[in-house]
Structure formats: C-alpha cells, structure tokens
Design a protein around this motif. Sequence first.
Motif, PDB file in Angstrom:
ATOM      1  N   GLY A   1       4.140   1.558  -3.408  1.00 27.29           N
ATOM      2  CA  GLY A   1       3.618   0.405  -4.132  1.00 27.29           C
ATOM      3  C   GLY A   1       2.142   0.592  -4.412  1.00 27.29           C
ATOM      4  O   GLY A   1       1.490   1.434  -3.788  1.00 27.29           O
ATOM      5  N   ARG A   2       1.632  -0.216  -5.336  1.00 25.16           N
ATOM      6  CA  ARG A   2       0.210  -0.087  -5.670  1.00 25.16           C
ATOM      7  C   ARG A   2      -0.690  -0.585  -4.549  1.00 25.16           C
ATOM      8  O   ARG A   2      -1.834  -0.199  -4.438  1.00 25.16           O
ATOM      9  CB  ARG A   2      -0.092  -0.829  -6.980  1.00 25.16           C
ATOM     10  N   ASP A   3      -0.159  -1.474  -3.701  1.00 22.75           N
ATOM     11  CA  ASP A   3      -0.929  -1.948  -2.544  1.00 22.75           C
ATOM     12  C   ASP A   3       0.034  -2.217  -1.385  1.00 22.75           C
ATOM     13  O   ASP A   3       1.253  -2.010  -1.508  1.00 22.75           O
ATOM     14  CB  ASP A   3      -1.731  -3.211  -2.902  1.00 22.75           C
ATOM     15  N   VAL A   4      -0.515  -2.692  -0.271  1.00 22.49           N
ATOM     16  CA  VAL A   4       0.300  -2.861   0.935  1.00 22.49           C
ATOM     17  C   VAL A   4       1.459  -3.820   0.673  1.00 22.49           C
ATOM     18  O   VAL A   4       2.612  -3.536   1.039  1.00 22.49           O
ATOM     19  CB  VAL A   4      -0.561  -3.359   2.124  1.00 22.49           C
ATOM     20  N   SER A   5       1.174  -4.945  -0.004  1.00 19.86           N
ATOM     21  CA  SER A   5       2.248  -5.939  -0.137  1.00 19.86           C
ATOM     22  C   SER A   5       3.384  -5.416  -1.013  1.00 19.86           C
ATOM     23  O   SER A   5       4.564  -5.642  -0.727  1.00 19.86           O
ATOM     24  CB  SER A   5       1.676  -7.283  -0.608  1.00 19.86           C
ATOM     25  N   GLU A   6       3.033  -4.681  -2.089  1.00 21.77           N
ATOM     26  CA  GLU A   6       4.089  -4.104  -2.927  1.00 21.77           C
ATOM     27  C   GLU A   6       4.899  -3.054  -2.143  1.00 21.77           C
ATOM     28  O   GLU A   6       6.132  -2.990  -2.264  1.00 21.77           O
ATOM     29  CB  GLU A   6       3.450  -3.451  -4.158  1.00 21.77           C
ATOM     30  N   THR A   7       4.219  -2.235  -1.350  1.00 14.00           N
ATOM     31  CA  THR A   7       4.917  -1.207  -0.556  1.00 14.00           C
ATOM     32  C   THR A   7       5.845  -1.871   0.465  1.00 14.00           C
ATOM     33  O   THR A   7       6.982  -1.428   0.676  1.00 14.00           O
ATOM     34  CB  THR A   7       3.902  -0.278   0.148  1.00 14.00           C
ATOM     35  N   LEU A   8       5.374  -2.955   1.082  1.00 17.97           N
ATOM     36  CA  LEU A   8       6.216  -3.698   2.025  1.00 17.97           C
ATOM     37  C   LEU A   8       7.490  -4.170   1.340  1.00 17.97           C
ATOM     38  O   LEU A   8       8.591  -4.046   1.891  1.00 17.97           O
ATOM     39  CB  LEU A   8       5.441  -4.911   2.568  1.00 17.97           C
TER      40      LEU A   8
ATOM     41  N   LEU B   1      -1.513   0.155   6.684  1.00 18.74           N
ATOM     42  CA  LEU B   1      -0.209   0.081   6.019  1.00 18.74           C
ATOM     43  C   LEU B   1       0.923   0.078   7.050  1.00 18.74           C
ATOM     44  O   LEU B   1       1.840  -0.741   7.004  1.00 18.74           O
ATOM     45  CB  LEU B   1      -0.044   1.268   5.055  1.00 18.74           C
ATOM     46  N   PHE B   2       0.844   1.006   8.007  1.00 17.82           N
ATOM     47  CA  PHE B   2       1.943   1.112   8.981  1.00 17.82           C
ATOM     48  C   PHE B   2       1.927  -0.032   9.998  1.00 17.82           C
ATOM     49  O   PHE B   2       2.980  -0.450  10.486  1.00 17.82           O
ATOM     50  CB  PHE B   2       1.966   2.510   9.617  1.00 17.82           C
ATOM     51  N   GLU B   3       0.753  -0.562  10.271  1.00 15.49           N
ATOM     52  CA  GLU B   3       0.682  -1.754  11.122  1.00 15.49           C
ATOM     53  C   GLU B   3       1.434  -2.900  10.423  1.00 15.49           C
ATOM     54  O   GLU B   3       2.277  -3.573  11.027  1.00 15.49           O
ATOM     55  CB  GLU B   3      -0.793  -2.121  11.334  1.00 15.49           C
ATOM     56  N   ALA B   4       1.155  -3.104   9.127  1.00 13.17           N
ATOM     57  CA  ALA B   4       1.805  -4.189   8.380  1.00 13.17           C
ATOM     58  C   ALA B   4       3.322  -3.977   8.327  1.00 13.17           C
ATOM     59  O   ALA B   4       4.100  -4.925   8.445  1.00 13.17           O
ATOM     60  CB  ALA B   4       1.223  -4.271   6.974  1.00 13.17           C
ATOM     61  N   LEU B   5       3.743  -2.717   8.165  1.00 13.94           N
ATOM     62  CA  LEU B   5       5.180  -2.423   8.098  1.00 13.94           C
ATOM     63  C   LEU B   5       5.873  -2.751   9.420  1.00 13.94           C
ATOM     64  O   LEU B   5       6.955  -3.332   9.436  1.00 13.94           O
ATOM     65  CB  LEU B   5       5.400  -0.949   7.739  1.00 13.94           C
ATOM     66  N   ARG B   6       5.248  -2.389  10.540  1.00 16.91           N
ATOM     67  CA  ARG B   6       5.874  -2.655  11.841  1.00 16.91           C
ATOM     68  C   ARG B   6       5.870  -4.152  12.154  1.00 16.91           C
ATOM     69  O   ARG B   6       6.827  -4.665  12.740  1.00 16.91           O
ATOM     70  CB  ARG B   6       5.167  -1.866  12.950  1.00 16.91           C
TER      71      ARG B   6
ATOM     72  N   LYS C   1       6.132  -6.518   9.970  1.00 15.74           N
ATOM     73  CA  LYS C   1       7.158  -7.160   9.138  1.00 15.74           C
ATOM     74  C   LYS C   1       8.585  -6.725   9.485  1.00 15.74           C
ATOM     75  O   LYS C   1       9.493  -7.550   9.494  1.00 15.74           O
ATOM     76  CB  LYS C   1       6.865  -6.873   7.664  1.00 15.74           C
ATOM     77  N   TYR C   2       8.799  -5.437   9.740  1.00 14.94           N
ATOM     78  CA  TYR C   2      10.172  -4.937   9.893  1.00 14.94           C
ATOM     79  C   TYR C   2      10.528  -4.494  11.308  1.00 14.94           C
ATOM     80  O   TYR C   2      11.641  -4.015  11.542  1.00 14.94           O
ATOM     81  CB  TYR C   2      10.431  -3.803   8.898  1.00 14.94           C
ATOM     82  N   GLY C   3       9.615  -4.595  12.241  1.00 12.55           N
ATOM     83  CA  GLY C   3       9.902  -4.214  13.621  1.00 12.55           C
ATOM     84  C   GLY C   3       9.943  -2.705  13.802  1.00 12.55           C
ATOM     85  O   GLY C   3       9.599  -1.940  12.902  1.00 12.55           O
ATOM     86  N   MET C   4      10.400  -2.259  14.980  1.00 10.89           N
ATOM     87  CA  MET C   4      10.334  -0.832  15.315  1.00 10.89           C
ATOM     88  C   MET C   4      11.584  -0.063  14.898  1.00 10.89           C
ATOM     89  O   MET C   4      11.627   1.147  15.029  1.00 10.89           O
ATOM     90  CB  MET C   4      10.109  -0.651  16.831  1.00 10.89           C
ATOM     91  N   GLU C   5      12.619  -0.762  14.416  1.00  5.80           N
ATOM     92  CA  GLU C   5      13.884  -0.060  14.195  1.00  5.80           C
ATOM     93  C   GLU C   5      13.918   0.926  13.026  1.00  5.80           C
ATOM     94  O   GLU C   5      14.350   2.066  13.199  1.00  5.80           O
ATOM     95  CB  GLU C   5      15.034  -1.058  14.071  1.00  5.80           C
TER      96      GLU C   5
END
Length: 401
Positions: free
Chosen positions: A125-132, A192-197, A199-203
Amino acid sequence: MKIHSASVIVTSPGRNFVTLKIVTDDGVYGIGDATLNGRELAVASYLNDHVIPCLIGRDPHQIEDIWQYLYKGAYWRRGPVTMAAIAAVDTALWDIKAKVAGLPLYQLLGGRSRAGVMVYAHANGRDVSETLDRVGEYIEKGYKAIRAQSGIPGLDGVYGVAKGKFYEPATKGLPQESTWSTERYLDFVPTLFEALRVKYGMEPHLLHDVHHRLTPIEAARLGKALEPYRLFWMEDPTPAENQEAFRLIRQHTVTPVAVGEVFNTIWDCKTLIEEQLIDYIRASLVHAGGITHLRRIADLAALYQIRTGSHGATDLSPVCMGAALHFDLWVPNFGIQEHMAHCPETDEVFPHAYSFKGGYMHPGEVPGHGVDIDEKLAAKYPYNPAYLPVARLEDGTLWNW
Ligand code: EZ4
Ligand code: CO
C-alpha cells in the motif's frame, strides 16, 4: 525416443515471457520457462542460436546428461542467461518424462511429502493504513502467509509498492529511476510491522523484502528492531555477492533470513548454507538451472536445516510456477513458495492445472507439470521491451534496486 525439434516462444500477455517448447519424434512435447526479466531476448538467443542445435536427435530421457552437456559443454559456466536457458531445457525434459510416464511430475521426484504447498501473497500500500487493508484482504482469502511492503514518507516509488492496482516493476521505455534513503526506511519499517501485529495478532506469517538495499550492520539493526514482530523472514537484506557479510547479520539478530532469488547456481549459496547464515534459500527453478540443479541446492540446504522459499514473482511464468509446485510438493525441506497471481491474459496464454485453496496451492494431477502454452493466443501479444528500475540515493549515487 529422440528430440525432433525445439522452438522459443516470446510473448507479452501483460508482461514478457520466454518459453521453450521441445517436441519429440513421438509427438510428445514439453515446455520450460526461460524468462529473465528485462533481459529476455538474451536468453531467447542463447537458446535459439546455441542450445537448440545441440538438442536435436538426443534422447529426451537423458535429462542429467543433457544438463551436464549444456553446463560443462559451454566451457563458460554459470550466469543468469546460461542458467535460465539450461533451466528451460531441464523443465521441458522433465515435463516430457512425466507425460511419457503418465504421471504428475511430483511422482517422478519421489512422490508428495505434504498435502499442499503453503504460499505467500504480496500485500502493498502507499502507506501503513492501505497496507494493513491489503493484508486483511489476503487473510480473508485464506492466506496463511503475507509479504507486506509499504510506501515510505518522503520517498516516491519504493520497491514492492504499486502505483496502480498491480505491482509490476518492469516498465516500458528506459529504466525508471527512484530515490532511496536507508535512514527513512529503517525508521519506518518497524512501525509498519508493529501496526500489523496490533491489528492482526501473531498468527499470520508476515514477510518483508528489503530488496538488497542495506549494508550488513544496517541489516543487523533492522533484524533486531523487527524481532518483537516475529517475521517469517527478512528477505535479501544486503546484496549477496558477498556471502561472508551475512556472518555479521547473524551475530546480531534472530530474525530469519531468506536470500537467493538472483542466484543461479549452488556456488552462489555455498557459504551461506554451509555456515548456516540463512534460514530459507530462495533460488528458483527458472533462474537456477531447473529441477535437476535446484534439488542439489535443496539437498545441500537440508543438511543444515535450511528450507526452501522459492522466488515466484509475476516475471516467473506460469510454466515455472507449475513446475515449482511439483518440486515444492516433493522437496522434504520445503519452507514456503512465493506466489503473485498473474493477470488474466497471462493465465489464458498458459492454461494450467494448479490451484489455490485455503492458503495452499496444489500442482494438479495431470501428467507432466500441468502447464501448457496456447501458441496462437501467444502470437497475439508481441514482445514489449521493458526494463527493471534503478535506484539512486538522495545525492544521486547509484544504489542497489
Ligand atoms: O524484484 O522478480 O521477492 N520478489 C522480488 C521480485 C523481483 C522481481 C525482479 O524481476 O524481489 O519482485
Ligand atoms: Co525479493
């Protein structure tokens, strides 16, 4: 049985592909991928002008002898052009052998070692929220593993991030130039990876491609910073011509490392494997000499508990993808397979037996590797010269793209 003829098909259904077709005097044929992104016609010429004349009249079952003949017989060993050409011959011959046997290719390699092949998708994505959001879409589709790349504040045109809907780095005209800043990148990626974890947890398995941009000490710093987010892997942290450089990265971080999509022989990864400096070897069928050579790399890696994670971007054709899935279904030390979906035009030119379900792919059960080429349709898409981009630092210095 003899090789009667062979031809090279260059086609551009959405992007350029080079395919070798080998026909036997029994009428059985096999096909192999020979695509080298941005340098396609060099491989086409290598095959047409130098390899095909040596194939005519040979027994297509002698895959090993033909491989050795093309590798040792050229005198000039290794290199991406040579090894892509050899890979195409090798893949086509395995396709023929499996068709003659009436078996899907994985059965000839030793049968299946698993029910399906775990693949990872590309979210960007162009930024963190789009990538999420993109990562969320792949989770919805059932993917167990997703690579995440994002635009970086202050930089235009970052590796792995689409300008339109699909990410496709090769473009028409002369190579595009983008600006790179290691400082901006290193500060950004952990967020980016902090935001991903969060939102989506560790799985979900999360992966990231550094694409050769860092020095060893910078790569060590990134690997360390990403440790809390437990990446499946950090890919190509530094250019790997210098295999010894990975000793330094290894001393500093437990983030798993994947390297090798640009490698073309076992020699490129010998030190990386023998010193256990990586966790996943990314060499692919098409760029590392076909099934015959990739299985030697995989066997060496297995001695050191290193697993496979083959390259599978869109510039590797459906022919490579199909053959790779047979390899992956068999190879004992399989890790993961990259899979970027091809565009509908590409899928139409290359009808294939492979399929995706619940995070796993399967090569299908038809004899051979299960991928064909529609030559009439292929002829409707003439070659379209395209180049991969280059990257420069903010002061103009040419960098690694
Ligand atoms: O840049 O295949 O992990 N995948 C990648 C790819 C490569 C392209 C180069 O042709 O790094 O996107
Ligand atoms: Co990569």
